[in-house]
Enzyme design. Structure first.
Site, short mmCIF file in Angstrom:
data_model
loop_
_atom_site.label_atom_id
_atom_site.label_comp_id
_atom_site.label_asym_id
_atom_site.label_seq_id
_atom_site.Cartn_x
_atom_site.Cartn_y
_atom_site.Cartn_z
CG ASP A 60 -1.91 1.15 1.25
OD1 ASP A 60 -2.32 1.61 0.17
OD2 ASP A 60 -2.28 1.61 2.35
CB SER A 61 0.19 4.80 -0.55
OG SER A 61 -1.04 4.81 0.17
CB CYS A 108 -9.51 4.47 0.62
SG CYS A 108 -7.87 4.84 1.30
CB THR A 109 -6.87 -0.48 2.17
OG1 THR A 109 -5.78 0.32 1.70
CG2 THR A 109 -7.32 -1.42 1.07
CG HIS A 110 -5.24 4.68 4.55
ND1 HIS A 110 -4.68 4.27 3.37
CD2 HIS A 110 -4.22 5.15 5.32
CE1 HIS A 110 -3.37 4.48 3.41
NE2 HIS A 110 -3.07 5.02 4.58
CB CYS A 158 -3.35 0.39 -2.40
SG CYS A 158 -3.45 2.12 -2.89
CG ASN A 159 -9.78 0.46 -2.99
OD1 ASN A 159 -10.69 -0.20 -3.45
ND2 ASN A 159 -9.44 0.39 -1.72
CB THR A 160 -5.20 4.92 -4.88
OG1 THR A 160 -6.12 5.24 -3.82
CG2 THR A 160 -4.92 6.16 -5.68
CE1 TYR A 182 2.12 5.55 -4.04
CE2 TYR A 182 0.72 3.62 -4.24
CZ TYR A 182 1.97 4.17 -4.17
OH TYR A 182 3.08 3.37 -4.27
N GLY A 183 -3.45 9.25 -3.46
CA GLY A 183 -4.70 9.85 -3.93
C GLY A 183 -4.52 11.10 -4.77
N1 DGL Z 1 -4.95 3.00 0.95
C1 DGL Z 1 -5.05 3.50 -0.35
C2 DGL Z 1 -6.31 3.06 -1.09
O1 DGL Z 1 -6.84 2.02 -0.80
C3 DGL Z 1 -4.62 4.88 -0.74
C4 DGL Z 1 -4.46 6.01 0.20
C5 DGL Z 1 -3.61 7.11 -0.43
O2 DGL Z 1 -2.41 6.89 -0.57
O3 DGL Z 1 -4.17 8.15 -0.83
O4 DGL Z 1 -6.77 3.70 -1.98
#
Ligand code: DGL
Length: 272
Positions: A10-11, A188-190, A74-76, A42-43
């Site tokens: 992930d980021s 977003c996994t966060h 990470c979705n992004t 990453y967003g």
């Molecule tokens: N955790 C990440 C996701 O699932 C990205 C968060 C980020 O870096 O902006 O999209």
């Protein structure tokens, strides 16, 4: 019996929500977590540069960790780079994409909220999931600029500004023709790190969808059908977090990773 080696990527700290589910699903797996903290978040990145970055960083991580399977937690990253990653590297990849399909199956009001990063919201991939699986629903898609950072702050032990949190999530709680949002996808996994806090500032109760258990099941299926590799002695130990910048190795960041099952760390310096 050989242990499958799984690299989760992930980021930042968001993929830990997926790592937790994978550890639960496969308690004997050798887990290595990687955070591209040099490039977080990453967003906000432009697509082209981000794909290049992700392919380069994951290449380095594959050399280091010699994984049997890579989970892009990470979705992004998954919504733009999965196809490219699969074309470049032979290792099997499991991706994380917005859980629009289960949301469409669960909603009763047909009003769905999707909370994501600004990057994921702009992706063709996300729009095509909506067109394919939720064409009969009203979908409120929102790119929250600060939510991933807020989740990291919490994991580092800092207090959350609840007013700011409320502003970040408000756009997915909507009313339409006497109906209101009843399912919110945490895309977003966060975000599953702060589901309880989101629920506290939400104007009404909804079902939150965290895709982590489904990703963990998918990972277990892929592991089952993958011949396991023998790695050399230099591979990071189970429970290691690999960071791409030393700026993440401040004590509270490392404590956050340790609290989620990754008490050891290594830094491979890859400036963004
Ligand atoms: N955790 C990440 C996701 O699932 C990205 C968060 C980020 O870096 O902006 O999209």
């Amino acid at each position: 019996m050989a242990q499958p080696r799984i690299l989760l990527f992930d980021s930042g700290m968001g993929g830990l929500t997926v790592a937790r589910a994978v550890a639960h699903q496969m308690p004997d797996a050798h887990l290595i977590y990687a955070a591209d903290n040099a490039a977080f978040p990453y967003g906000a990145w432009k697509e082209k540069e981000l794909v290049k970055r992700i392919v380069m960083v994951i290449g380095r991580l594959i050399e280091l960790a010699q994984p049997d399977v890579v989970v892009v937690a990470c979705n992004t990253a998954s919504t733009i780079a999965l196809a490219e990653l699969r074309a470049v590297y032979a290792v099997p990849f499991v991706g994380t994409v917005p859980a629009i399909k289960p949301a469409a199956a669960q909603t009763r009001s047909n009003v769905i909220g999707v909370l994501a990063t600004p990057g994921t919201v702009s992706r063709e991939y996300t729009h095509s999931l909506i067109h394919t699986f939720a064409f009969h629903c009203k979908v409120f898609l929102h790119g929250a600029p600060r939510l991933a950072e807020i989740a990291e702050q919490k994991l580092r032990g800092h207090a959350i500004d609840m007013e700011e949190l409320k502003r970040e999530v408000a756009p997915v709680f909507r009313k339409r023709d006497g109906k209101q949002t009843d399912v919110v996808v945490l895309a977003c996994t966060h975000y599953p790190l702060i589901t309880a806090e989101i629920a506290r500032v939400a104007p009404w109760a909804v079902t939150y969808i965290d895709p982590a258990p489904a990703i963990a099941r998918r990972t277990a299926d892929i592991v089952e059908e993958t011949p396991l590799k023998v790695a050399d002695a230099n591979v990071p130990a189970h429970g290691t977090v690999v960071l791409t910048s030393a700026r993440g190795s401040a004590s509270e960041t490392l404590a956050a990773y340790a609290s989620m099952g990754f008490p050891q760390h290594r830094v491979i310096d890859l400036p963004a």
